[in-house]
Design an enzyme around this catalytic site. Structure first.
Site, PDB file in Angstrom:
ATOM      1  N   HIS A  52       0.874  -1.212  -0.003  1.00  0.00           N
ATOM      2  CA  HIS A  52      -0.104  -0.052  -0.054  1.00  0.00           C
ATOM      3  C   HIS A  52       0.997   1.181   0.061  1.00  0.00           C
ATOM      4  CE1 HIS A  52      -3.650  -2.121   1.997  1.00  0.00           C
ATOM      5  NE2 HIS A  52      -3.268  -2.814   1.032  1.00  0.00           N
TER       6      HIS A  52
ATOM      7  N   GLU B  50       1.046   3.822   1.521  1.00  0.00           N
ATOM      8  CA  GLU B  50       1.535   4.524   3.119  1.00  0.00           C
ATOM      9  C   GLU B  50       2.594   3.337   3.639  1.00  0.00           C
ATOM     10  OE1 GLU B  50      -1.618   3.573   2.088  1.00  0.00           O
ATOM     11  OE2 GLU B  50      -3.177   4.136   3.692  1.00  0.00           O
TER      12      GLU B  50
ATOM     13  N   CYS C 279      -6.275   1.650   5.726  1.00  0.00           N
ATOM     14  CA  CYS C 279      -6.862   0.616   6.137  1.00  0.00           C
ATOM     15  C   CYS C 279      -6.261   0.212   7.678  1.00  0.00           C
ATOM     16  CB  CYS C 279      -6.476  -0.431   5.194  1.00  0.00           C
ATOM     17  SG  CYS C 279      -4.852  -0.925   5.236  1.00  0.00           S
TER      18      CYS C 279
ATOM     19  N   CYS D 264      -2.185  -0.403   7.558  1.00  0.00           N
ATOM     20  CA  CYS D 264      -1.894   1.057   7.435  1.00  0.00           C
ATOM     21  C   CYS D 264      -1.836   1.867   8.681  1.00  0.00           C
ATOM     22  CB  CYS D 264      -2.103   1.752   6.274  1.00  0.00           C
ATOM     23  SG  CYS D 264      -1.683   0.993   4.566  1.00  0.00           S
TER      24      CYS D 264
END
Length: 142
Positions: A52, A54, A82, A85
């Protein structure tokens, strides 16, 4: 640069990710007014469910700064993080989190599990939602 300007950089990273066939999410990490890391989603490209934006930006920032504790750093991301993260943001000790658009389905900051509100959360960043919201939402819809 100001918060909207840093979010513009995150939006540009999201746009680049989208052009690569990824979900268009971008992230920028800032310390002392300087960008220390930037990333877009790469889950498909890397065949890595943890890639992801992040997570990639946190890894890059930790390498750049030379420590896993990113105290004094602010994170700008185009979509509400999410659970994975949010946990990584907490473990990294990010000072402030700015996010673009809410994610009622998978978000974990102001939606879903509300990770930072959990009693087991070790560190809670200041959270600023809806920064660049319309542009982030448009990227995701398109």
């Amino acid at each position: 640069m100001t918060a909207p300007s840093f979010m513009d950089l995150a939006l540009a990273a999201a746009e680049t990710a989208g052009k690569s066939g990824e979900v268009p999410i971008g992230c920028v990490i800032v310390r002392n007014g300087e960008v220390v890391a930037s990333a877009g989603n790469r889950t498909l490209t890397d065949r890595d469910p943890t890639a992801h934006a992040e997570i990639l930006a946190l890894r890059a920032a930790a390498r750049t700064i030379g420590t896993e504790r990113l105290t004094g750093c602010d994170l700008y991301v185009t979509l509400e993080p999410c659970t994975m993260c949010a946990a990584a943001i907490s473990f990294a000790r990010i000072r402030r989190l700015y996010y673009g658009t809410a994610d009622p389905k998978g978000g974990a900051v102001d939606s879903g599990v509300r990770f930072f509100a959990a009693p087991t959360c070790h560190h809670r960043p200041e959270v600023y939602p809806s920064v660049g919201e319309s542009q982030a939402a448009t990227l995701l819809r398109d």
